[in-house]
Design a protein around this motif. Structure first.
Motif, PDB file in Angstrom:
ATOM      1  N   LYS A 239       0.822  -1.231   0.000  1.00 14.66           N
ATOM      2  CA  LYS A 239       0.000   0.000   0.000  1.00 14.66           C
ATOM      3  C   LYS A 239       0.844   1.262   0.000  1.00 14.66           C
ATOM      4  CE  LYS A 239      -4.536  -1.108   1.854  1.00 14.66           C
ATOM      5  NZ  LYS A 239      -5.026  -1.728   3.083  1.00 14.66           N
ATOM      6  N   THR A 240       1.885   1.278   0.815  1.00 14.29           N
ATOM      7  CA  THR A 240       2.719   2.480   0.922  1.00 14.29           C
ATOM      8  C   THR A 240       3.446   2.748  -0.388  1.00 14.29           C
ATOM      9  OG1 THR A 240       3.036   1.878   3.223  1.00 14.29           O
ATOM     10  CG2 THR A 240       4.470   3.597   2.343  1.00 14.29           C
ATOM     11  N   PHE A 241       4.053   1.714  -0.931  1.00 17.51           N
ATOM     12  CA  PHE A 241       4.725   1.871  -2.231  1.00 17.51           C
ATOM     13  C   PHE A 241       3.723   2.343  -3.292  1.00 17.51           C
ATOM     14  CE2 PHE A 241       8.193  -1.525  -1.226  1.00 17.51           C
ATOM     15  CZ  PHE A 241       9.118  -0.546  -0.896  1.00 17.51           C
ATOM     16  N   LYS A 242       2.534   1.748  -3.265  1.00 13.08           N
ATOM     17  CA  LYS A 242       1.560   2.012  -4.337  1.00 13.08           C
ATOM     18  C   LYS A 242       1.149   3.490  -4.401  1.00 13.08           C
ATOM     19  CE  LYS A 242      -2.636   0.309  -6.550  1.00 13.08           C
ATOM     20  NZ  LYS A 242      -3.931  -0.355  -6.385  1.00 13.08           N
ATOM     21  N   GLN A 243       1.068   4.112  -3.228  1.00 12.11           N
ATOM     22  CA  GLN A 243       0.701   5.542  -3.227  1.00 12.11           C
ATOM     23  C   GLN A 243       1.699   6.364  -4.034  1.00 12.11           C
ATOM     24  OE1 GLN A 243       0.473   6.507   0.935  1.00 12.11           O
ATOM     25  NE2 GLN A 243      -1.588   5.647   1.162  1.00 12.11           N
ATOM     26  N   THR A 244       2.971   6.017  -3.910  1.00 10.10           N
ATOM     27  CA  THR A 244       3.994   6.755  -4.659  1.00 10.10           C
ATOM     28  C   THR A 244       3.953   6.385  -6.143  1.00 10.10           C
ATOM     29  OG1 THR A 244       5.331   6.780  -2.654  1.00 10.10           O
ATOM     30  CG2 THR A 244       6.437   7.374  -4.683  1.00 10.10           C
ATOM     31  N   VAL A 245       3.674   5.120  -6.445  1.00  9.14           N
ATOM     32  CA  VAL A 245       3.513   4.717  -7.852  1.00  9.14           C
ATOM     33  C   VAL A 245       2.412   5.566  -8.498  1.00  9.14           C
ATOM     34  CG1 VAL A 245       2.788   2.850  -9.405  1.00  9.14           C
ATOM     35  CG2 VAL A 245       4.326   2.343  -7.488  1.00  9.14           C
ATOM     36  N   GLU A 246       1.297   5.735  -7.769  1.00 13.04           N
ATOM     37  CA  GLU A 246       0.173   6.515  -8.312  1.00 13.04           C
ATOM     38  C   GLU A 246       0.564   7.976  -8.543  1.00 13.04           C
ATOM     39  OE1 GLU A 246      -2.716   5.412  -5.368  1.00 13.04           O
ATOM     40  OE2 GLU A 246      -3.532   3.800  -6.641  1.00 13.04           O
ATOM     41  N   LYS A 247       1.326   8.512  -7.596  1.00 14.01           N
ATOM     42  CA  LYS A 247       1.783   9.902  -7.723  1.00 14.01           C
ATOM     43  C   LYS A 247       2.627  10.082  -8.987  1.00 14.01           C
ATOM     44  CE  LYS A 247       5.124  11.648  -4.970  1.00 14.01           C
ATOM     45  NZ  LYS A 247       5.770  12.079  -3.723  1.00 14.01           N
ATOM     46  N   TYR A 248       3.540   9.173  -9.235  1.00 12.74           N
ATOM     47  CA  TYR A 248       4.421   9.303 -10.398  1.00 12.74           C
ATOM     48  C   TYR A 248       3.707   8.955 -11.706  1.00 12.74           C
ATOM     49  CZ  TYR A 248       8.195   9.786  -6.983  1.00 12.74           C
ATOM     50  OH  TYR A 248       8.982  10.205  -5.957  1.00 12.74           O
ATOM     51  N   ALA A 249       2.728   8.055 -11.645  1.00 14.79           N
ATOM     52  CA  ALA A 249       1.952   7.731 -12.848  1.00 14.79           C
ATOM     53  C   ALA A 249       1.148   8.949 -13.302  1.00 14.79           C
ATOM     54  CB  ALA A 249       1.019   6.554 -12.575  1.00 14.79           C
ATOM     55  N   ALA A 250       0.748   9.768 -12.330  1.00 15.36           N
ATOM     56  CA  ALA A 250      -0.119  10.908 -12.636  1.00 15.36           C
ATOM     57  C   ALA A 250       0.657  12.130 -13.130  1.00 15.36           C
ATOM     58  CB  ALA A 250      -0.928  11.289 -11.391  1.00 15.36           C
ATOM     59  N   ASP A 251       1.952  12.193 -12.856  1.00 18.05           N
ATOM     60  CA  ASP A 251       2.663  13.444 -13.151  1.00 18.05           C
ATOM     61  C   ASP A 251       4.136  13.177 -13.475  1.00 18.05           C
ATOM     62  OD1 ASP A 251       3.863  15.960 -13.170  1.00 18.05           O
ATOM     63  OD2 ASP A 251       2.486  16.737 -11.640  1.00 18.05           O
ATOM     64  N   ASN A 252       4.460  13.232 -14.753  1.00 17.44           N
ATOM     65  CA  ASN A 252       5.837  12.973 -15.188  1.00 17.44           C
ATOM     66  C   ASN A 252       6.828  14.000 -14.626  1.00 17.44           C
ATOM     67  OD1 ASN A 252       7.594  11.264 -16.912  1.00 17.44           O
ATOM     68  ND2 ASN A 252       7.999  13.224 -17.912  1.00 17.44           N
ATOM     69  N   ASP A 253       6.398  15.255 -14.495  1.00 21.20           N
ATOM     70  CA  ASP A 253       7.319  16.284 -13.985  1.00 21.20           C
ATOM     71  C   ASP A 253       7.733  15.998 -12.546  1.00 21.20           C
ATOM     72  OD1 ASP A 253       7.110  17.541 -16.386  1.00 21.20           O
ATOM     73  OD2 ASP A 253       5.697  19.086 -15.709  1.00 21.20           O
ATOM     74  N   VAL A 254       6.754  15.587 -11.746  1.00 20.03           N
ATOM     75  CA  VAL A 254       7.058  15.245 -10.348  1.00 20.03           C
ATOM     76  C   VAL A 254       8.017  14.056 -10.313  1.00 20.03           C
ATOM     77  CG1 VAL A 254       6.077  14.374  -8.183  1.00 20.03           C
ATOM     78  CG2 VAL A 254       4.901  16.189  -9.457  1.00 20.03           C
TER      79      VAL A 254
END
Ligand code: DDH
Length: 287
Positions: A239-254
């Motif tokens: 779950k913890t890893f997945k939150q960051t995966v979602e963040k990076y999937a949503a925004d290439n600049d981030v």
């Protein structure tokens, strides 16, 4: 300056940019390797040189370039990296003043930038060491394992969960080779271009076990042409890893911003920089 002896030559920004340019040109010229680029395997060389670091003992890391020697060169995880080391030999011959340790990291920096990735600030100052500094086998991650193992390996280097996920985004690049790891196939449809596609595909594709004779790996249900390792799927199972995966999937600049910061940290683990080592940001060949 190119033929100058290492001992009486003080390289500056322009000298390192010249090495960068030479690597970038060699990348363009040697487009018959693998998916059309030595870029991914250069990134992997820089990562495996760095990823042996142990924060408790201060051993390992990119300082030393000890993968030139047995036993480290024959560690299973390093299979195939001879291709990257050999690719850089003519560059080393042309610029004998640069250490192998600095050159391997500059190879990774050049490859990421030339494959349209973010700028990766670079600080020289690594010194080569001999085989007595080789690290023991088992310091690099085992692709067959899950989140606990991945955490153990990367916590040992000093990374947190967000940083681990950012680093794993490098799997946008390159592929697995049965001859090296036993695994097979690329993670993305554009393995020679740096993108956040690894994260998008992790989230948006359906992953199923591939039925084959090789080691257990996943394939995408739709095209069956992409792969994920068990250690990749761990990033959406946890779950913890997945939150960051979602963040990076949503925004290439981030993703690019965090990736640049964390790979600089990786590349500098255990390197005894002094104040005489400035940080450089190189121009790409296009610029
Ligand atoms: Fe990786 N990686 N890697 N990886 N990696 C492989 C290829 C490449 C793991 C296993 C494998 C990172 C993290 C992990 C690259 C960069 C990075 C292969 C296939 C395996 C297996 C090798 C082969 O068959 O040739 C595992 C497990 C992890 C983990 O996080 C748990 C990181 C952090 C990076 C990075 O660069 C920061 C790249 C690039 C490749 C493609 C190489 C190529 O030749 O193509």
């Amino acid at each position: 300056t190119q033929g100058a002896e290492a001992k009486d030559f003080k390289p500056e920004f322009k000298d390192f940019q010249a090495v960068y340019n030479e690597i970038a040109k060699a990348l363009q010229e040697n487009d018959d390797y693998d998916d059309g680029s030595y870029g991914p395997v250069l990134v992997r060389l820089a990562w495996h040189a760095s990823g042996t670091y142990d924060k408790v003992t201060g051993t390992g890391g990119s300082n030393g370039a000890t993968m030139r020697f047995d036993p480290e060169s024959s560690h299973g995880a390093n299979a195939g990296l001879i291709n990257a080391r050999n690719f850089l030999e003519p560059i080393k011959a042309k610029f004998p003043w640069i250490s192998y340790s600095d050159l391997w990291i500059l190879g990774g920096v050049t490859a990421i930038q030339e494959m349209q990735g973010p700028k990766i600030p670079y600080r020289p100052g690594r010194l080569d060491r001999d085989f007595t500094s080789c690290t023991p086998d088992g310091r690099l991650p085992d692709a067959a394992q899950g989140a606990d193992h991945v955490r153990n390996i990367f916590y040992r280097m000093g990374f947190n969960d967000q940083e681990i996920v950012a680093l794993a985004g490098a799997h946008a690049l390159g592929r697995c080779h049965t001859s090296n790891s036993g695994f097979d196939g690329p993670w993305t449809f554009s393995p020679t271009v740096m993108t956040n596609d690894y994260f998008k595909l992790l989230i948006n594709s359906k992953w199923q076990w591939r039925k084959w004779d090789g080691p257990k790996q996943y394939e995408d249900k739709e095209t069956k042409s992409l792969m994920m390792l068990p250690a990749d799927i761990a990033f959406i199972q946890d779950k913890t890893f997945k939150q960051t995966v979602e963040k990076y999937a949503a925004d290439n600049d981030v993703f690019f911003k965090d990736f640049s910061a964390v790979i600089v940290k990786l590349f500098e683990l255990g390197v005894p920089f002094t104040e005489a080592n400035p940080t450089y940001v190189f121009k790409t060949l296009e610029q």
